[in-house]
Design a protein around this motif. Structure first.
Motif, PDB file in Angstrom:
ATOM      1  N   TRP A  19     -19.961  51.467  38.531  1.00 55.98           N
ATOM      2  CA  TRP A  19     -19.197  51.843  37.365  1.00 55.98           C
ATOM      3  C   TRP A  19     -17.864  52.216  37.739  1.00 55.98           C
ATOM      4  N   GLY A  20     -17.662  53.228  38.889  1.00 57.57           N
ATOM      5  CA  GLY A  20     -16.627  53.676  39.470  1.00 57.57           C
ATOM      6  C   GLY A  20     -15.839  52.784  40.097  1.00 57.57           C
TER       7      GLY A  20
ATOM      8  N   ILE B  51     -11.095  56.424  27.564  1.00 59.17           N
ATOM      9  CA  ILE B  51     -12.451  56.514  27.885  1.00 59.17           C
ATOM     10  C   ILE B  51     -13.399  55.506  27.095  1.00 59.17           C
ATOM     11  N   ARG B  52     -13.138  55.416  25.761  1.00 57.27           N
ATOM     12  CA  ARG B  52     -14.099  54.669  24.917  1.00 57.27           C
ATOM     13  C   ARG B  52     -13.695  53.153  25.230  1.00 57.27           C
TER      14      ARG B  52
ATOM     15  N   PHE C 174     -17.193  47.610  29.784  1.00 56.88           N
ATOM     16  CA  PHE C 174     -18.503  47.323  30.554  1.00 56.88           C
ATOM     17  C   PHE C 174     -19.712  47.652  29.858  1.00 56.88           C
ATOM     18  N   ASP C 175     -19.453  47.778  28.673  1.00 59.67           N
ATOM     19  CA  ASP C 175     -20.636  48.105  27.810  1.00 59.67           C
ATOM     20  C   ASP C 175     -21.512  49.403  28.298  1.00 59.67           C
ATOM     21  N   LEU C 176     -20.954  50.263  28.572  1.00 60.25           N
ATOM     22  CA  LEU C 176     -21.643  51.321  29.322  1.00 60.25           C
ATOM     23  C   LEU C 176     -21.500  52.587  28.418  1.00 60.25           C
ATOM     24  N   PRO C 177     -22.603  53.629  28.485  1.00 59.37           N
ATOM     25  CA  PRO C 177     -22.609  54.748  27.542  1.00 59.37           C
ATOM     26  C   PRO C 177     -21.585  55.747  27.899  1.00 59.37           C
TER      27      PRO C 177
ATOM     28  N   TYR D 247     -21.827  59.324  29.909  1.00 55.26           N
ATOM     29  CA  TYR D 247     -22.215  59.125  31.228  1.00 55.26           C
ATOM     30  C   TYR D 247     -21.075  58.832  32.097  1.00 55.26           C
ATOM     31  N   LEU D 248     -20.200  57.640  31.530  1.00 58.23           N
ATOM     32  CA  LEU D 248     -19.318  57.266  32.461  1.00 58.23           C
ATOM     33  C   LEU D 248     -18.144  58.198  32.422  1.00 58.23           C
ATOM     34  N   LYS D 249     -18.073  59.073  31.281  1.00 52.33           N
ATOM     35  CA  LYS D 249     -16.983  60.038  31.496  1.00 52.33           C
ATOM     36  C   LYS D 249     -17.304  61.115  32.664  1.00 52.33           C
ATOM     37  N   LYS D 250     -18.382  61.313  32.800  1.00 55.66           N
ATOM     38  CA  LYS D 250     -18.754  62.334  33.851  1.00 55.66           C
ATOM     39  C   LYS D 250     -18.451  61.680  35.280  1.00 55.66           C
TER      40      LYS D 250
END
Lengths: 158, 158
Positions: free
Chosen positions: B9-10, B28-29, B35-38, B41-44
């Motif tokens: 992801w990163g 962030i949204r 990438f269709d990611l939660p 979790y991505l935010k962290k």
């Protein structure tokens, strides 16, 4: 991300069994005492090494573990793979092809993902180094260990 | 032993933010939809990259993430270290100095353990490769991604 402690145990056990090749199978309780390790956990690791064809397991009262092949033919990569599995360090789930960002990228996605390729290149460099180092190389680096290992082993009373 | 999915992801987020450098901070949204990611979790993960000085985080309604430095100055090693920590892959607990096998080896143990040295050499090869590849290199490998990324981004309606 870190290898399990079993890798350290496994490599050291292989080196010790290499020094003790003339002594017959080494009982698991002796190997556990040798490194002050929990016998049951160590057993699982040694069984994994046996399944990978690195160690031979001899059953019975006088049984134990010994090397299944010459120290020159056991690489660090063999031990790491037997204990940690063959999976790559980097897992690619092709997120480039998911979500709003992927629209219209179809022809691009025929090529492997550049991130995965770059990660794999690094990982191959790691594996190549591990594959280039054998238990025999470790023995050559610590020539006095052989004599001490034999002496200590023959003095064990269990 | 495997890297967390956050590394994939990163790296992809860094490359996307590199293509979008002229568009201001990316919410962030939008990155999550990209990438269709939660999102949580991505935010962290993105916050970890910001703490490492790879991303800049802009607060507010029009806020979001952007690269904190040029794509040429962000290596894969930077991203991996920010997300997985700086710990070595192989942990040495000096079991050679423990238990019945270590007796009489004192002078030997002044030298670093050969197993740890060999493992470190392999790990350095991995890190060297990761350090030699930047986000700019990934962009150069996928030249058409830039145009598509901009088009898709400008078409986003959130």
């Amino acid at each position: 991300m870190r290898m399990g402690e079993g890798v350290e145990w496994g490599v050291h056990c292989c080196a010790t069994l290499a020094w003790l090749q003339g002594e017959g199978p080494v009982p698991i309780r002796r190997l556990a005492t040798w490194f002050d390790l929990p016998q049951e956990y160590l057993k699982k690791r040694l069984q994994a090494l046996a399944r990978a064809g690195i160690l031979a397991s001899t059953p019975g009262v006088r049984g134990g573990f010994s090397l299944a092949r010459a120290p020159e033919q056991i690489t660090l990569l063999d031990v790491v793979t037997a204990l940690e599995g063959p999976a790559e360090l980097f897992g690619c789930s092709e997120i480039r092809q998911r979500g709003a960002g992927s629209l219209g990228g179809d022809s691009e996605f025929v090529q492997p993902c550049g991130v995965a390729v770059a990660m794999r290149r690094a990982e191959l460099a790691w594996r190549r180094e591990l594959a280039g180092q054998t238990i025999a190389d470790l023995m050559a680096l610590a020539p006095r260990s052989g004599e001490r290992t034999l002496r200590n082993y023959r003095n064990m009373t269990d």
